[in-house]
Write a protein that holds these residues in place. Sequence first.
Motif, mmCIF file in Angstrom:
data_model
loop_
_atom_site.group_PDB
_atom_site.id
_atom_site.type_symbol
_atom_site.label_atom_id
_atom_site.label_comp_id
_atom_site.label_asym_id
_atom_site.label_seq_id
_atom_site.Cartn_x
_atom_site.Cartn_y
_atom_site.Cartn_z
ATOM 1 N N LYS A 92 0.824 -1.209 0.000
ATOM 2 C CA LYS A 92 0.000 0.000 0.000
ATOM 3 C C LYS A 92 0.860 1.263 0.000
ATOM 4 O O LYS A 92 0.549 2.232 -0.689
ATOM 5 N N ARG A 99 -6.743 4.574 1.395
ATOM 6 C CA ARG A 99 -6.750 3.100 1.488
ATOM 7 C C ARG A 99 -5.800 2.643 2.586
ATOM 8 O O ARG A 99 -6.125 1.770 3.386
ATOM 9 N N GLU A 129 -11.647 6.322 1.400
ATOM 10 C CA GLU A 129 -11.137 5.317 0.465
ATOM 11 C C GLU A 129 -12.149 5.063 -0.638
ATOM 12 O O GLU A 129 -11.810 5.054 -1.827
ATOM 13 N N LYS A 188 -12.236 5.069 6.132
ATOM 14 C CA LYS A 188 -12.817 4.112 5.186
ATOM 15 C C LYS A 188 -13.719 4.802 4.171
ATOM 16 O O LYS A 188 -13.740 4.439 3.012
ATOM 17 N N SER A 226 -6.535 8.557 -3.172
ATOM 18 C CA SER A 226 -7.253 7.309 -2.956
ATOM 19 C C SER A 226 -6.367 6.279 -2.262
ATOM 20 O O SER A 226 -6.793 5.610 -1.318
ATOM 21 N N SER A 227 -5.122 6.168 -2.710
ATOM 22 C CA SER A 227 -4.220 5.187 -2.090
ATOM 23 C C SER A 227 -3.858 5.592 -0.666
ATOM 24 O O SER A 227 -3.674 4.737 0.201
#
Length: 113
Positions: free
Chosen positions: A18, A64, A77, A74, A60-61
């Motif tokens: 990640k 995440r 994400e 959450k 977004s990452s």
Amino acid sequence: MVIELLSYDVSPINNLLKITIAIGFALASFILFQCQKRYGGLLHQISILLFISAFAATLSSFFRFQGDFYTSYKWGESIVGLFFVILSLIIALIIRKKIQTITHLFVENEGPE
């Protein structure tokens, strides 16, 4: 039974992947930002669109990665991931149209030999 190294909950590889993905998107954003400063015309426009997409993917990452530690992240994400998908589709359509325009320019310049 899952090998501990491949287990989602306890494997260090999960977080490492990640982080690697987030860094990769951040590097792509930086490179595309440099491209939009360096080039003009159509390449400038395409670089801006791709930069926006890569930046959304970076966000977004990040969400995440943080979502595994803080449940309040959450939602980010999912929402930023959805934004990235929609943005990617729109950008793909815009870039396809620009490429078709370029292709038509080359086809029109080719005359009978």
